[in-house]
Write an enzyme that holds these catalytic residues in place. Sequence first.
Site, PDB file in Angstrom:
ATOM      1  N   GLU A 129      -1.472  -9.316   3.188  1.00 15.03           N
ATOM      2  CA  GLU A 129      -1.445  -9.906   4.529  1.00 15.03           C
ATOM      3  C   GLU A 129      -2.818 -10.375   4.984  1.00 15.03           C
ATOM      4  O   GLU A 129      -2.924 -11.289   5.807  1.00 15.03           O
ATOM      5  CB  GLU A 129      -0.863  -8.911   5.548  1.00 15.03           C
ATOM      6  CG  GLU A 129      -1.719  -7.701   5.864  1.00 15.03           C
ATOM      7  CD  GLU A 129      -1.456  -6.498   4.973  1.00 15.03           C
ATOM      8  OE1 GLU A 129      -1.738  -5.367   5.411  1.00 15.03           O
ATOM      9  OE2 GLU A 129      -0.986  -6.692   3.838  1.00 15.03           O
TER      10      GLU A 129
ATOM     11  N   CYS B  17       0.840  -1.200   0.000  1.00 22.32           N
ATOM     12  CA  CYS B  17       0.000   0.000   0.000  1.00 22.32           C
ATOM     13  C   CYS B  17       0.880   1.257   0.000  1.00 22.32           C
ATOM     14  O   CYS B  17       1.486   1.581  -1.013  1.00 22.32           O
ATOM     15  CB  CYS B  17      -0.978  -0.039   1.167  1.00 22.32           C
ATOM     16  SG  CYS B  17      -2.359   1.117   0.988  1.00 22.32           S
TER      17      CYS B  17
ATOM     18  N   HIS C   8      -3.385  -5.240  -0.012  1.00 23.25           N
ATOM     19  CA  HIS C   8      -2.893  -5.760   1.271  1.00 23.25           C
ATOM     20  C   HIS C   8      -2.894  -7.291   1.257  1.00 23.25           C
ATOM     21  O   HIS C   8      -3.875  -7.917   1.682  1.00 23.25           O
ATOM     22  CB  HIS C   8      -3.772  -5.255   2.422  1.00 23.25           C
ATOM     23  CG  HIS C   8      -3.587  -3.811   2.741  1.00 23.25           C
ATOM     24  ND1 HIS C   8      -2.713  -3.365   3.710  1.00 23.25           N
ATOM     25  CD2 HIS C   8      -4.150  -2.700   2.204  1.00 23.25           C
ATOM     26  CE1 HIS C   8      -2.754  -2.040   3.761  1.00 23.25           C
ATOM     27  NE2 HIS C   8      -3.620  -1.616   2.855  1.00 23.25           N
TER      28      HIS C   8
END
Length: 545
Positions: free
Chosen positions: A517, A379, A515
């Site tokens: 994750e 990001c 993102h």
Amino acid sequence: MATNYIFVTGGVVSSLGKGIAAASLAAILEARGLNVTIMKLDPYINVDPGTMSPTQHGEVFVTQDGAETDLDLGHYERFIRTKMTKRNNFTTGKIYSEVLRKERRGDYLGATIQVIPHITNEIKDRVIAGAQGHDVVIVEVGGTVGDIESLPFLEALRQLAVQVGREHTLFMHLTLVPYIPTAGEVKTKPTQHSVKELLSIGIQPDVLICRSDRMIPPNERAKIALFCNVAERAVISLKDVNSIYQIPALLKSQGLDDFVCERFRLTCPEADLTEWEQVLYKQANPVGEVTIGMVGKYTELPDAYKSVNEALKHAGLTNRLSVSIKYIDSQDVETKGVEVLKGVDGILVPGGFGYRGVEGKIRTAQYARENKIPYLGICLGMQIALIEYARNVAGLTKANSSEFDKDCEQPVVALITEWQDAEGNTEVRTDESDLGGTMRLGAQQCHLVSGSHARELYGKETIEERHRHRYEVNNTLLPQIEKAGLKVTGLSADKKLVEIIEVPNHPWFVACQFHPEFTSTPRDGHPLFAGFVKAAYENHKKSVK
């Protein structure tokens, strides 16, 4: 099959691990073939955690459908296969907001709006809606029993237990059983008082999860059962462990899942925890180690990057490596120089907002690029990598983001003014838009360029990843940056927005606007994190030769 509800509360102190306990029980029940989901009810007045400080609340977890939620939903997705949605998390603020909207619309036909029944009914309706289609729904109530903020939620769950029938509901209470060194024993009195507090609002717990730094002796468990009016087999000892992924097996070994299935009269096979055993084996038997430098602005609270931390650990499991994270404040890079980056095997710059520490992150990206250190930008970590490349390689010396300098002469990153959401509706934003709920959120498709690191890692042309941002790469200035060598290797579905960039002639320099994750799990990992940690290990081996 009727839906069964497990209500999870906490007592004595906060941060006992209700979310982990709930997720671990869900993992066992899922391993028994049941369709399980988990909900989190947060007592704070904010509508959602989207605008809350990461240093107070921890990270904001983004769901597939774009909800900004509590970080516990990240734990839920890492433990079970069910994907969370906007139905899985709501706050006091959201409940009151909806009730007031209905009142203004006239839905209540002039009634006096009260906590009971209007607020509690709205809570019950949302819990029932979120439970649809599942065999078991685990509902975690944030905060601690006795807090004034959580009373409407507890009252709503008490009512719901009566409404759906006690044969389909179970109250599970987490409590602290501290060990007192001077006495040489654990003390059960805090648990007794916590249960007394629950009883005062009409809730009798069916299961007690007793948190301690050691296993609770059988005689103390019997004492707790007697004084708290709970079956002795339903007093579960949950000691501190080295890995949260040990907890499903710890709960199963004490028969918690059997007790739950018997309570709900569910006939299902024994839980197969082989996948979790494999996770623990890999965790306990690494073949090497790497150190990742995470450069951010919220480093004083690791929970601000909870999903990133976990994704790095998952990548370690994938590569059979032990991953150590060195947290580096980006302002230290500004004041102390790049010396603070020395000694790490890979560098990760996670997402973030605001100007503070940005120049330190830009210097970090430059250091990683020039010194051939594996780099993963997420990001904002992608945006600052682009700014650095534009300034130092492409000749755009005044490059910046309009987020940090509204009068920037060369805004290589700028505010998204218009895009389509997941339903195809056009979203429009300006500098005057509210901060909350106004970003590009949720899962979006991304097309990968063949021959790139990203395409090789994912092994397919089209992927889907989650977003949370309001600034994008400025396509007007992009050609000049690409001409200088930067590769755009991922584009949005309409090919208009830059999603992934890579630096050529570098062992591993990949940055993404999304993102990754949020979709990493201990059982499956994530391609980008796995590739990054592998590259960091290759760099580590070179440095020790």
